[in-house]
Design a protein around this motif. Sequence first.
Motif, PDB file in Angstrom:
ATOM      1  N   VAL A 199     -33.701 -24.519   8.934  1.00 58.00           N
ATOM      2  CA  VAL A 199     -34.187 -23.654  10.026  1.00 58.00           C
ATOM      3  C   VAL A 199     -35.592 -24.097  10.403  1.00 58.00           C
ATOM      4  O   VAL A 199     -36.437 -24.323   9.532  1.00 58.00           O
ATOM      5  CB  VAL A 199     -34.207 -22.168   9.587  1.00 58.00           C
ATOM      6  N   VAL A 200     -35.836 -24.251  11.711  1.00 60.70           N
ATOM      7  CA  VAL A 200     -37.173 -24.614  12.190  1.00 60.70           C
ATOM      8  C   VAL A 200     -37.680 -23.548  13.149  1.00 60.70           C
ATOM      9  O   VAL A 200     -36.895 -22.814  13.762  1.00 60.70           O
ATOM     10  CB  VAL A 200     -37.194 -25.990  12.904  1.00 60.70           C
ATOM     11  N   ARG A 201     -38.997 -23.478  13.256  1.00 62.63           N
ATOM     12  CA  ARG A 201     -39.640 -22.595  14.244  1.00 62.63           C
ATOM     13  C   ARG A 201     -40.300 -23.475  15.283  1.00 62.63           C
ATOM     14  O   ARG A 201     -41.052 -24.393  14.948  1.00 62.63           O
ATOM     15  CB  ARG A 201     -40.687 -21.710  13.559  1.00 62.63           C
ATOM     16  N   ILE A 202     -40.006 -23.218  16.543  1.00 62.42           N
ATOM     17  CA  ILE A 202     -40.553 -24.007  17.648  1.00 62.42           C
ATOM     18  C   ILE A 202     -41.399 -23.089  18.526  1.00 62.42           C
ATOM     19  O   ILE A 202     -40.921 -22.048  18.986  1.00 62.42           O
ATOM     20  CB  ILE A 202     -39.408 -24.641  18.474  1.00 62.42           C
ATOM     21  N   GLU A 203     -42.645 -23.474  18.700  1.00 64.34           N
ATOM     22  CA  GLU A 203     -43.550 -22.672  19.528  1.00 64.34           C
ATOM     23  C   GLU A 203     -44.059 -23.539  20.684  1.00 64.34           C
ATOM     24  O   GLU A 203     -44.800 -24.498  20.465  1.00 64.34           O
ATOM     25  CB  GLU A 203     -44.735 -22.202  18.684  1.00 64.34           C
ATOM     26  N   PRO A 204     -43.639 -23.247  21.916  1.00 62.72           N
ATOM     27  CA  PRO A 204     -44.059 -24.078  23.057  1.00 62.72           C
ATOM     28  C   PRO A 204     -45.576 -24.112  23.207  1.00 62.72           C
ATOM     29  O   PRO A 204     -46.252 -23.105  22.960  1.00 62.72           O
ATOM     30  CB  PRO A 204     -43.428 -23.384  24.268  1.00 62.72           C
ATOM     31  N   ARG A 205     -46.093 -25.274  23.569  1.00 65.36           N
ATOM     32  CA  ARG A 205     -47.533 -25.386  23.837  1.00 65.36           C
ATOM     33  C   ARG A 205     -47.821 -24.672  25.150  1.00 65.36           C
ATOM     34  O   ARG A 205     -47.216 -24.967  26.172  1.00 65.36           O
ATOM     35  CB  ARG A 205     -47.947 -26.865  23.913  1.00 65.36           C
ATOM     36  N   ASN A 206     -48.754 -23.726  25.080  1.00 64.13           N
ATOM     37  CA  ASN A 206     -49.064 -22.919  26.261  1.00 64.13           C
ATOM     38  C   ASN A 206     -50.570 -22.889  26.477  1.00 64.13           C
ATOM     39  O   ASN A 206     -51.287 -22.365  25.631  1.00 64.13           O
ATOM     40  CB  ASN A 206     -48.521 -21.498  26.047  1.00 64.13           C
ATOM     41  N   PRO A 207     -51.094 -23.508  27.546  1.00 60.26           N
ATOM     42  CA  PRO A 207     -50.324 -24.113  28.640  1.00 60.26           C
ATOM     43  C   PRO A 207     -49.666 -25.428  28.223  1.00 60.26           C
ATOM     44  O   PRO A 207     -50.122 -26.064  27.265  1.00 60.26           O
ATOM     45  CB  PRO A 207     -51.413 -24.369  29.711  1.00 60.26           C
ATOM     46  N   PRO A 208     -48.617 -25.841  28.951  1.00 62.17           N
ATOM     47  CA  PRO A 208     -47.948 -27.102  28.632  1.00 62.17           C
ATOM     48  C   PRO A 208     -48.894 -28.282  28.846  1.00 62.17           C
ATOM     49  O   PRO A 208     -49.878 -28.171  29.595  1.00 62.17           O
ATOM     50  CB  PRO A 208     -46.796 -27.163  29.641  1.00 62.17           C
ATOM     51  N   PRO A 209     -48.648 -29.423  28.191  1.00 58.35           N
ATOM     52  CA  PRO A 209     -49.523 -30.590  28.373  1.00 58.35           C
ATOM     53  C   PRO A 209     -49.495 -31.076  29.821  1.00 58.35           C
ATOM     54  O   PRO A 209     -48.458 -30.978  30.480  1.00 58.35           O
ATOM     55  CB  PRO A 209     -48.921 -31.642  27.430  1.00 58.35           C
ATOM     56  N   PRO A 210     -50.635 -31.591  30.320  1.00 57.91           N
ATOM     57  CA  PRO A 210     -50.695 -32.021  31.728  1.00 57.91           C
ATOM     58  C   PRO A 210     -50.031 -33.388  31.912  1.00 57.91           C
ATOM     59  O   PRO A 210     -50.694 -34.400  32.160  1.00 57.91           O
ATOM     60  CB  PRO A 210     -52.211 -32.096  31.996  1.00 57.91           C
ATOM     61  N   VAL A 211     -48.730 -33.420  31.757  1.00 57.17           N
ATOM     62  CA  VAL A 211     -48.015 -34.698  31.851  1.00 57.17           C
ATOM     63  C   VAL A 211     -46.667 -34.452  32.514  1.00 57.17           C
ATOM     64  O   VAL A 211     -46.046 -33.400  32.324  1.00 57.17           O
ATOM     65  CB  VAL A 211     -47.842 -35.321  30.433  1.00 57.17           C
ATOM     66  N   ASN A 212     -46.244 -35.413  33.341  1.00 61.90           N
ATOM     67  CA  ASN A 212     -44.919 -35.356  33.956  1.00 61.90           C
ATOM     68  C   ASN A 212     -43.910 -35.752  32.883  1.00 61.90           C
ATOM     69  O   ASN A 212     -43.871 -36.903  32.441  1.00 61.90           O
ATOM     70  CB  ASN A 212     -44.879 -36.330  35.143  1.00 61.90           C
ATOM     71  N   PHE A 213     -43.079 -34.788  32.446  1.00 57.83           N
ATOM     72  CA  PHE A 213     -42.213 -35.053  31.296  1.00 57.83           C
ATOM     73  C   PHE A 213     -41.179 -36.140  31.589  1.00 57.83           C
ATOM     74  O   PHE A 213     -40.803 -36.915  30.709  1.00 57.83           O
ATOM     75  CB  PHE A 213     -41.506 -33.777  30.824  1.00 57.83           C
ATOM     76  N   THR A 214     -40.703 -36.228  32.835  1.00 55.79           N
ATOM     77  CA  THR A 214     -39.720 -37.270  33.177  1.00 55.79           C
ATOM     78  C   THR A 214     -40.340 -38.651  33.023  1.00 55.79           C
ATOM     79  O   THR A 214     -39.708 -39.584  32.516  1.00 55.79           O
ATOM     80  CB  THR A 214     -39.214 -37.070  34.620  1.00 55.79           C
ATOM     81  N   GLU A 215     -41.604 -38.787  33.438  1.00 53.89           N
ATOM     82  CA  GLU A 215     -42.331 -40.061  33.271  1.00 53.89           C
ATOM     83  C   GLU A 215     -42.511 -40.373  31.778  1.00 53.89           C
ATOM     84  O   GLU A 215     -42.273 -41.488  31.320  1.00 53.89           O
ATOM     85  CB  GLU A 215     -43.723 -39.950  33.910  1.00 53.89           C
ATOM     86  N   TRP A 216     -42.958 -39.371  31.061  1.00 54.44           N
ATOM     87  CA  TRP A 216     -43.185 -39.512  29.609  1.00 54.44           C
ATOM     88  C   TRP A 216     -41.904 -39.957  28.906  1.00 54.44           C
ATOM     89  O   TRP A 216     -41.901 -40.868  28.091  1.00 54.44           O
ATOM     90  CB  TRP A 216     -43.682 -38.175  29.058  1.00 54.44           C
ATOM     91  N   ASP A 217     -40.808 -39.274  29.249  1.00 51.80           N
ATOM     92  CA  ASP A 217     -39.517 -39.561  28.629  1.00 51.80           C
ATOM     93  C   ASP A 217     -39.075 -41.001  28.930  1.00 51.80           C
ATOM     94  O   ASP A 217     -38.521 -41.683  28.063  1.00 51.80           O
ATOM     95  CB  ASP A 217     -38.473 -38.561  29.158  1.00 51.80           C
ATOM     96  N   GLY A 218     -39.350 -41.470  30.145  1.00 53.35           N
ATOM     97  CA  GLY A 218     -39.014 -42.853  30.518  1.00 53.35           C
ATOM     98  C   GLY A 218     -39.788 -43.862  29.685  1.00 53.35           C
ATOM     99  O   GLY A 218     -39.242 -44.889  29.235  1.00 53.35           O
ATOM    100  N   LEU A 219     -41.075 -43.584  29.458  1.00 51.39           N
ATOM    101  CA  LEU A 219     -41.915 -44.484  28.648  1.00 51.39           C
ATOM    102  C   LEU A 219     -41.452 -44.511  27.194  1.00 51.39           C
ATOM    103  O   LEU A 219     -41.287 -45.582  26.594  1.00 51.39           O
ATOM    104  CB  LEU A 219     -43.384 -44.034  28.727  1.00 51.39           C
ATOM    105  N   THR A 220     -41.241 -43.338  26.606  1.00 53.36           N
ATOM    106  CA  THR A 220     -40.853 -43.308  25.190  1.00 53.36           C
ATOM    107  C   THR A 220     -39.454 -43.895  24.982  1.00 53.36           C
ATOM    108  O   THR A 220     -39.160 -44.471  23.935  1.00 53.36           O
ATOM    109  CB  THR A 220     -40.913 -41.871  24.611  1.00 53.36           C
ATOM    110  N   ARG A 221     -38.593 -43.785  25.987  1.00 60.59           N
ATOM    111  CA  ARG A 221     -37.243 -44.377  25.902  1.00 60.59           C
ATOM    112  C   ARG A 221     -37.341 -45.899  25.721  1.00 60.59           C
ATOM    113  O   ARG A 221     -36.640 -46.485  24.897  1.00 60.59           O
ATOM    114  CB  ARG A 221     -36.460 -44.044  27.177  1.00 60.59           C
TER     115      ARG A 221
END
Length: 306
Positions: A199-221
């Motif tokens: 079991v894990v606990r996930i707490e969203p970062r609030n405010p979210p990081p100032p990054v376009n997640f689709t761009e980020w995901d493309g780079l890490t891929r």
Amino acid sequence: MPKEKSVKKSRIHQDIQKQGIVFNKDFGQHILKNPLVITSMIDKSALRNTDVVLEIGPGTGNMTVKILEKVKKVVACEIDTRLVAELQKRVQGTPFQTKLQILVGDVLKAELPFFDVCVANVPYQISSPLIFKLLLHRPLFRCAVLMFQREFAQRLVAKPGDKLYCRLSINTQLLARVDMLMKVGKNNFKPPPKVESSVVRIEPRNPPPPVNFTEWDGLTRIAFLRKNKTLGAAFKQSSVLDMLEKNYKLHCSIRNIEITDPLNMQEKVTKILEDLNADQMRAKNMDIDDFMKILYAFNSADIHFS
């Protein structure tokens, strides 16, 4: 009173058996039967009486009724109509009936309502897409307490240099703080799965990081495709260069930016990585700040990953 509750619970399971409900492996149905694990998950969720709770895969409702005792409302998302009928029957004629809303269908395709907390024994085959559906949902929720296959949970919390560190680790940790809460053995489920759970606990970062997640995901891929390779090698692949060149030309044409001729994408990419001393870096050892700097440098040069 406890005796009456346990008789009622066993009667519900007998009813299910009488109806011939066989838990569906295609839906990853492994019903959590240990009340101590259920209580512990609910305690770790720190529920408030004003909360709206999203529960995914409520099954026969063992956890649902416990949550309903503590909160304003539960939205339960269940794909199996047989279990939906059981859940409705379980709360019928009780004060919980008006506090329970059931969404029938696939949670990955559903339009999720507002919720404060998510609690779920997650069907393992939807673990990864579910996490990102939750973390990209707006408005942000307070926390999620989720049961996953153990190795998947270990990937979520893995740090740079760990054997299990991967794209899932860094993408999740960009958007949320993730903590391992407890291990749960396979015998706590009916039927028992083939693997251990955590079991894990996930707490969203609030405010979210100032990054376009689709761009980020493309780079890490690209970087994690071969996480032991250097970034210099990862960015030399022709498929990667072709994609970046196509995105670059599209970006320039939309913004009326003149493209210098001839365009040498390999040269541009290599220069960016070398200027950052990143060409010899390997994804397996890189943290969020490393990727942030690289993404910023590429985007500043009008090179995009989506």
